[in-house]
Scaffold this active site. Sequence first.
Site: not given
Length: 446
Positions: A115, A157, A164, A207, A274, A289, A291, A294, A337
């Site tokens: 990051k 972080k 998260g 977000h 993001e 990300n 990939r 979700v 979810r």
Amino acid sequence: MKKVLIANRGEIASRIIETCKQMGIETIAIFSDADQDLPYVKEADYSFRIGEAPVGKSYLLADSILELAVREGADAIHPGYGFLSENSDFVRKTEELGLLFIGPSSDVIEKMGDKVLARKTMMEAGIPVVPGSELDLDTLEQAAEKAEQIGYPVMLKASGGGGGIGMHLCQDKSDLEKVYASAKNRAKAYFGNDEVFIEKYIAESRHIEVQIFGDMHGNIVHLYERECSVQRRNQKVIEEAPSPSISEETRGKICKAAVQAALHVGYRNAGTVEFIMDDQEQFYFLEMNTRLQVEHRVTEMITGLDLVKWQILAARGETLPLNQGEIRKIGHAFEFRLYAEDPEKFIPSPGKLNVFTYPEPTGFILDRTYTEGNQITPFYDPLIAKAVVYGETRDAAMEKAAEVFKGMQIEGVNSNLPLFVKVIKDEEFKSGQYTTSLLKKSKIVG
């Protein structure tokens, strides 16, 4: 590409199998002892036990998974999300074996997985980033000094983190002193390195993330944005597309910034950039990300595109099926979810899923990990399913969600279904003018 090994489990494995079947591609599933009865194991053309229930003894066994792929004649690996999907060593080994990795290159995954390095890379690309440390912070003293420079509150972080996990809000120095050591320990346990950094905490933020896609020919497009501001414990629980509140001007700017970020690193395949956005619609890079997400389903709903199919085409070296001008968004979609957890305390609730029934109106998709009779174990994320609804308008989509939840029954475990019933009745949520603090400051929870 004739046979794909899916290095994952649950609903995302089923999702990948669905598209592979449509494309005439055989699939190999892997499963742990805890997952042997799950639907995806039966849906795949071939299924093999990979190990014991703990992830370290099954889904993270990179060498065993690759040995199985070679032995069974797979010519590609789809990593899904989580587990090994952003492990650059796994991707590099896949490439060295001559297998196709359905995702970006190991170099890009490595660069964006750190990051701190990702922040530096995005600054070089001209993308605004949240004010924060430009180096890893090796000691509490370094962290405290940087926090004083930036000004509290700050977020501590993990450099290798995501989703998260490993994030701590520090209102002042005493908070930082309390969590610093444990943050490093958790970072080491979850991500394999204990490096941490600090960012300025932006209160009342939104977000927003942008779906990007690239191919091996240098083409990069965006597939619009997703709003992911309904979160608990810094993790998303409801996503929607498009964002209900940002202006068209900001939509254009944020999507352009995401494409700019992808071009700068030579991105290919599916990815997400993001951002965090303040109340003036000023946005800052959070992370990339590398990939499939979700929540990719909401993007599929409003664009009418199959993102897994696009991933496979891009991995095969084909050009993207559409250029930017040909990609349209129509209507509105939500993803909820459904977790086996306490709906207010969010504590996981493993057990046997005795009852799981639901209506199936047009415009509704349920991507499920478990069906009735399955055992939800404590070894993995307790995601029962993703409930995805689509409507011509946001109001129509919310009405459909209310219809689905009214007829849905989950018994045998606690679930967060009651949370969603409350959220879609909440005036702030219904207005679309909400932030990441929605669940905390409203009376939806507690």
